[in-house]
Design an enzyme around this catalytic site. Structure first.
Site, PDB file in Angstrom:
ATOM      1  N   GLY A  11       1.069  -1.289  -0.004  1.00 25.14           N
ATOM      2  CA  GLY A  11      -0.049   0.112  -0.331  1.00 25.14           C
ATOM      3  C   GLY A  11       0.627   1.314   0.048  1.00 25.14           C
ATOM      4  O   GLY A  11       1.854   1.354   0.770  1.00 25.14           O
ATOM      5  N   ARG A  72       1.459  -5.033  -5.215  1.00 26.81           N
ATOM      6  CA  ARG A  72       1.170  -5.990  -4.937  1.00 26.81           C
ATOM      7  C   ARG A  72       1.752  -7.017  -5.444  1.00 26.81           C
ATOM      8  O   ARG A  72       0.082  -7.021  -6.131  1.00 26.81           O
ATOM      9  CB  ARG A  72      -0.470  -6.456  -3.582  1.00 26.81           C
ATOM     10  CG  ARG A  72      -0.432  -5.354  -2.013  1.00 26.81           C
ATOM     11  CD  ARG A  72      -1.580  -5.624  -1.457  1.00 26.81           C
ATOM     12  NE  ARG A  72      -2.243  -4.156  -1.149  1.00 26.81           N
ATOM     13  CZ  ARG A  72      -1.575  -3.169   0.081  1.00 26.81           C
ATOM     14  NH1 ARG A  72      -0.590  -3.727   0.907  1.00 26.81           N
ATOM     15  NH2 ARG A  72      -2.496  -2.551   0.117  1.00 26.81           N
ATOM     16  N   ASP A 103       4.884  -5.103   5.650  1.00 27.16           N
ATOM     17  CA  ASP A 103       5.296  -6.664   5.993  1.00 27.16           C
ATOM     18  C   ASP A 103       5.508  -6.825   5.034  1.00 27.16           C
ATOM     19  O   ASP A 103       6.767  -7.430   4.529  1.00 27.16           O
ATOM     20  CB  ASP A 103       4.914  -7.380   7.190  1.00 27.16           C
ATOM     21  CG  ASP A 103       3.019  -6.876   7.345  1.00 27.16           C
ATOM     22  OD1 ASP A 103       3.031  -6.348   5.858  1.00 27.16           O
ATOM     23  OD2 ASP A 103       2.613  -7.689   7.243  1.00 27.16           O
ATOM     24  N   THR A 125       4.080   2.371   5.655  1.00 29.50           N
ATOM     25  CA  THR A 125       2.689   1.737   5.415  1.00 29.50           C
ATOM     26  C   THR A 125       2.397   3.390   7.319  1.00 29.50           C
ATOM     27  O   THR A 125       2.972   2.509   8.022  1.00 29.50           O
ATOM     28  CB  THR A 125       2.999   0.133   6.168  1.00 29.50           C
ATOM     29  OG1 THR A 125       1.383   0.127   6.771  1.00 29.50           O
ATOM     30  CG2 THR A 125       3.681  -0.047   7.565  1.00 29.50           C
ATOM     31  N   ASP A 127      -0.020   1.543   8.408  1.00 32.15           N
ATOM     32  CA  ASP A 127      -0.744   0.796   9.760  1.00 32.15           C
ATOM     33  C   ASP A 127       0.093   1.101  10.543  1.00 32.15           C
ATOM     34  O   ASP A 127      -0.341   0.402  11.839  1.00 32.15           O
ATOM     35  CB  ASP A 127      -0.775  -0.801   8.947  1.00 32.15           C
ATOM     36  CG  ASP A 127      -1.602  -1.392   7.942  1.00 32.15           C
ATOM     37  OD1 ASP A 127      -2.428  -0.331   8.265  1.00 32.15           O
ATOM     38  OD2 ASP A 127      -1.881  -2.143   7.361  1.00 32.15           O
ATOM     39  N   ASP A 129       2.651  -1.212  11.902  1.00 29.35           N
ATOM     40  CA  ASP A 129       2.924  -2.263  12.543  1.00 29.35           C
ATOM     41  C   ASP A 129       3.906  -3.178  12.315  1.00 29.35           C
ATOM     42  O   ASP A 129       3.564  -4.229  12.375  1.00 29.35           O
ATOM     43  CB  ASP A 129       1.206  -3.327  11.727  1.00 29.35           C
ATOM     44  CG  ASP A 129       1.770  -3.619  10.637  1.00 29.35           C
ATOM     45  OD1 ASP A 129       2.263  -2.590   9.898  1.00 29.35           O
ATOM     46  OD2 ASP A 129       0.197  -3.862   9.800  1.00 29.35           O
ATOM     47  N   ARG A 162     -26.236  12.272  17.275  1.00 33.39           N
ATOM     48  CA  ARG A 162     -26.439  11.237  17.046  1.00 33.39           C
ATOM     49  C   ARG A 162     -25.229  10.464  17.308  1.00 33.39           C
ATOM     50  O   ARG A 162     -24.112  10.683  17.286  1.00 33.39           O
ATOM     51  CB  ARG A 162     -26.390  10.903  15.278  1.00 33.39           C
ATOM     52  CG  ARG A 162     -27.727  10.767  14.313  1.00 33.39           C
ATOM     53  CD  ARG A 162     -27.413  10.805  12.940  1.00 33.39           C
ATOM     54  NE  ARG A 162     -28.491  11.151  12.278  1.00 33.39           N
ATOM     55  CZ  ARG A 162     -28.785  12.172  11.353  1.00 33.39           C
ATOM     56  NH1 ARG A 162     -27.039  12.338  10.866  1.00 33.39           N
ATOM     57  NH2 ARG A 162     -30.142  11.784  10.561  1.00 33.39           N
ATOM     58  N   ARG A 171      -5.483  -3.515   9.511  1.00 33.24           N
ATOM     59  CA  ARG A 171      -6.565  -4.890   8.910  1.00 33.24           C
ATOM     60  C   ARG A 171      -5.767  -5.784  10.227  1.00 33.24           C
ATOM     61  O   ARG A 171      -6.708  -6.899  10.985  1.00 33.24           O
ATOM     62  CB  ARG A 171      -6.098  -6.422   7.970  1.00 33.24           C
ATOM     63  CG  ARG A 171      -6.931  -5.321   6.266  1.00 33.24           C
ATOM     64  CD  ARG A 171      -6.217  -6.194   5.708  1.00 33.24           C
ATOM     65  NE  ARG A 171      -4.911  -5.961   5.154  1.00 33.24           N
ATOM     66  CZ  ARG A 171      -4.843  -5.959   3.768  1.00 33.24           C
ATOM     67  NH1 ARG A 171      -6.226  -6.126   3.090  1.00 33.24           N
ATOM     68  NH2 ARG A 171      -3.560  -5.619   3.805  1.00 33.24           N
ATOM     69  N   GLY A 185     -10.936  12.465  20.723  1.00 31.83           N
ATOM     70  CA  GLY A 185     -11.856  11.769  21.915  1.00 31.83           C
ATOM     71  C   GLY A 185     -13.259  11.670  21.670  1.00 31.83           C
ATOM     72  O   GLY A 185     -14.093  11.483  22.174  1.00 31.83           O
ATOM     73  N   LYS A 213     -24.116  15.521  26.555  1.00 26.86           N
ATOM     74  CA  LYS A 213     -22.702  14.599  25.124  1.00 26.86           C
ATOM     75  C   LYS A 213     -24.095  14.634  24.287  1.00 26.86           C
ATOM     76  O   LYS A 213     -24.353  14.517  24.810  1.00 26.86           O
ATOM     77  CB  LYS A 213     -22.455  13.767  25.589  1.00 26.86           C
ATOM     78  CG  LYS A 213     -20.789  13.681  26.631  1.00 26.86           C
ATOM     79  CD  LYS A 213     -20.134  13.199  25.708  1.00 26.86           C
ATOM     80  CE  LYS A 213     -18.284  13.119  26.634  1.00 26.86           C
ATOM     81  NZ  LYS A 213     -17.620  12.326  26.042  1.00 26.86           N
ATOM     82  N   GLU A 222     -11.142  -0.924  10.919  1.00 25.26           N
ATOM     83  CA  GLU A 222     -11.125  -2.558  10.249  1.00 25.26           C
ATOM     84  C   GLU A 222     -11.201  -3.941  10.407  1.00 25.26           C
ATOM     85  O   GLU A 222     -12.011  -4.865   9.802  1.00 25.26           O
ATOM     86  CB  GLU A 222     -10.778  -1.665   8.219  1.00 25.26           C
ATOM     87  CG  GLU A 222      -9.282  -2.734   8.119  1.00 25.26           C
ATOM     88  CD  GLU A 222      -8.892  -1.669   7.011  1.00 25.26           C
ATOM     89  OE1 GLU A 222      -7.536  -1.523   6.668  1.00 25.26           O
ATOM     90  OE2 GLU A 222      -9.456  -2.271   6.090  1.00 25.26           O
TER      91      GLU A 222
HETATM   92  O1  F6P Z   1      -1.282  -1.669   4.269  1.00 24.44           O
HETATM   93  C1  F6P Z   1      -1.993  -0.644   4.224  1.00 24.44           C
HETATM   94  C2  F6P Z   1      -3.631  -0.616   4.357  1.00 24.44           C
HETATM   95  O2  F6P Z   1      -3.874   0.278   3.974  1.00 24.44           O
HETATM   96  C3  F6P Z   1      -4.105  -1.239   4.697  1.00 24.44           C
HETATM   97  O3  F6P Z   1      -4.449  -1.257   6.018  1.00 24.44           O
HETATM   98  C4  F6P Z   1      -5.254  -1.705   4.417  1.00 24.44           C
HETATM   99  O4  F6P Z   1      -6.130  -2.458   5.049  1.00 24.44           O
HETATM  100  C5  F6P Z   1      -4.736  -1.989   3.031  1.00 24.44           C
HETATM  101  O5  F6P Z   1      -3.773  -1.575   2.787  1.00 24.44           O
HETATM  102  C6  F6P Z   1      -6.106  -2.054   2.020  1.00 24.44           C
HETATM  103  O6  F6P Z   1      -5.301  -2.557   0.415  1.00 24.44           O
HETATM  104  P1  F6P Z   1      -5.738  -2.345  -0.937  1.00 24.44           P
HETATM  105  O7  F6P Z   1      -5.613  -0.753  -0.621  1.00 24.44           O
HETATM  106  O8  F6P Z   1      -4.934  -3.558  -1.378  1.00 24.44           O
HETATM  107  O9  F6P Z   1      -7.906  -2.784  -0.406  1.00 24.44           O
END
Ligand code: F6P
Length: 319
Positions: A11, A72, A103, A125, A127, A129, A162, A171, A185, A213, A222
């Protein structure tokens, strides 16, 4: 070492261009020729390899995405795919490689290192991660985009009294969701690393409502669950509609923040210096204010965990 190459994989992440620019300009400054591999490992297999000059990387730093494009690539996982890629690198006389990505891309980098190619990884990335580095390129910009969106949604949520579930990327990692929850917040955050208690969330929103509130914002990573299913369950308890907003790929685009431009620039330069120093099989990492090299094998195999203190603080501040 005379010639190196750079690619961006997986990504895209804002700040990747700053890293590419830095690899090219640092490389040329150190007397190297620098090639760009377009479309990541697919381009390595299909020989989409181009020379990059100082000028080619001018004017790209402020742009989101990646000038080298990215993919990818499933085929690269096979022996034949990797062999083909190595042949192409050799054909172009490429002696060192900088891989910028998450990764998946860094796993490919480890494989190439094991096949005798000198490789340094750069964590890119949104993420955040990857084990061993405090920050990856793109995270800060994505977070700033997320808080802009959440703030806007909060305005309309308050006007209508709401509840909203706002889904953010991640992910397998709740980093973006947790940081966004702290920075906006939010009343609740759901992340893959923690159990979800919808009843407790409903009670928290109801009690907040009694105290005056006017909104209930839930940030959902996600990978933690389906926004629509959770929304229905919450609606059944609260007795009113819960709106869903899935931010999606808007989080990955846009002009990189000052931090990501600086991080990309530093990490790209560190990667080239590492290659010139004869290093291979490492990822550039940021720890505190210090840049270091950690083994790629560790970066891809160890699991980065959520900061428990930050998670607890998010709970306290969300009351
Ligand atoms: O790895 C980064 C990321 O943005 C994730 O957070 C997300 O789940 C994924 O890529 C989405 O991938 P794609 O753009 O291939 O749908």
């Amino acid at each position: 070492m005379k010639r190196i190459a750079v690619l961006t994989g997986g990504g895209d992440a804002p700040g990747m261009n700053a890293a590419v620019r830095s690899v090219v300009r640092t490389g040329i400054y150190m007397g190297l020729e620098v090639m760009g591999i377009e479309k990541a490992y697919l381009g390595m297999m299909e020989d989409l390899i181009i020379p990059l000059s100082l000028k080619d990387v001018g004017g790209i730093m402020q742009k989101g995405g990646t000038m080298l494009q990215t993919t990818r690539c499933e085929e690269f996982i096979t022996d034949e795919g990797q062999e083909q890629a190595v042949q192409n690198l050799k054909k172009h006389g490429i002696e060192g490689l900088v891989v910028i990505g998450g990764d998946g891309s860094l796993t490919g980098a480890r494989d190439l290192h094991n096949r005798g190619i000198k490789v340094i990884g750069v964590p890119g990335t949104i993420d955040n991660d990857l084990w061993g580095t405090d920050m990856c390129i793109g995270v800060d910009t994505a977070l700033n985009t997320i808080i802009y969106c959440v703030d806007n949604i909060k305005d309309t949520a308050s006007s209508h009294e709401r509840a909203f579930i706002i889904e953010v990327m991640g992910r397998e990692s709740g980093y973006l969701a947790l940081m966004a929850a702290i920075a906006t917040g939010a009343e609740e955050v759901y992340i893959p690393e923690k159990e979800m208690d919808i009843q407790a969330t409903a009670t928290k929103i109801q009690e907040g409502h009694k105290r005056g509130k006017t909104h209930g914002i839930i940030i959902l990573a996600e990978g933690a669950g389906n926004a629509y299913t959770i929304g229905r369950q919450l609606k059944n308890i609260l007795g009113y509609e819960v709106r869903i907003s899935i931010l999606g790929h808007i989080q990955r685009g846009g002009s990189p923040s000052a931090f990501d431009r600086q991080l990309g620039s530093m990490m790209g330069a560190e990667a080239v210096k590492a290659l010139m120093g004869g290093k291979s099989g490492f990822m550039v990492a940021l720890s505190g204010a210090r840049y270091s090299l950690i083994p790629l094998e560790e970066a891809i195999s160890k699991k980065k965990t959520i900061n428990q203190r930050q998670y607890e603080m998010a709970q306290v501040l969300s009351l």
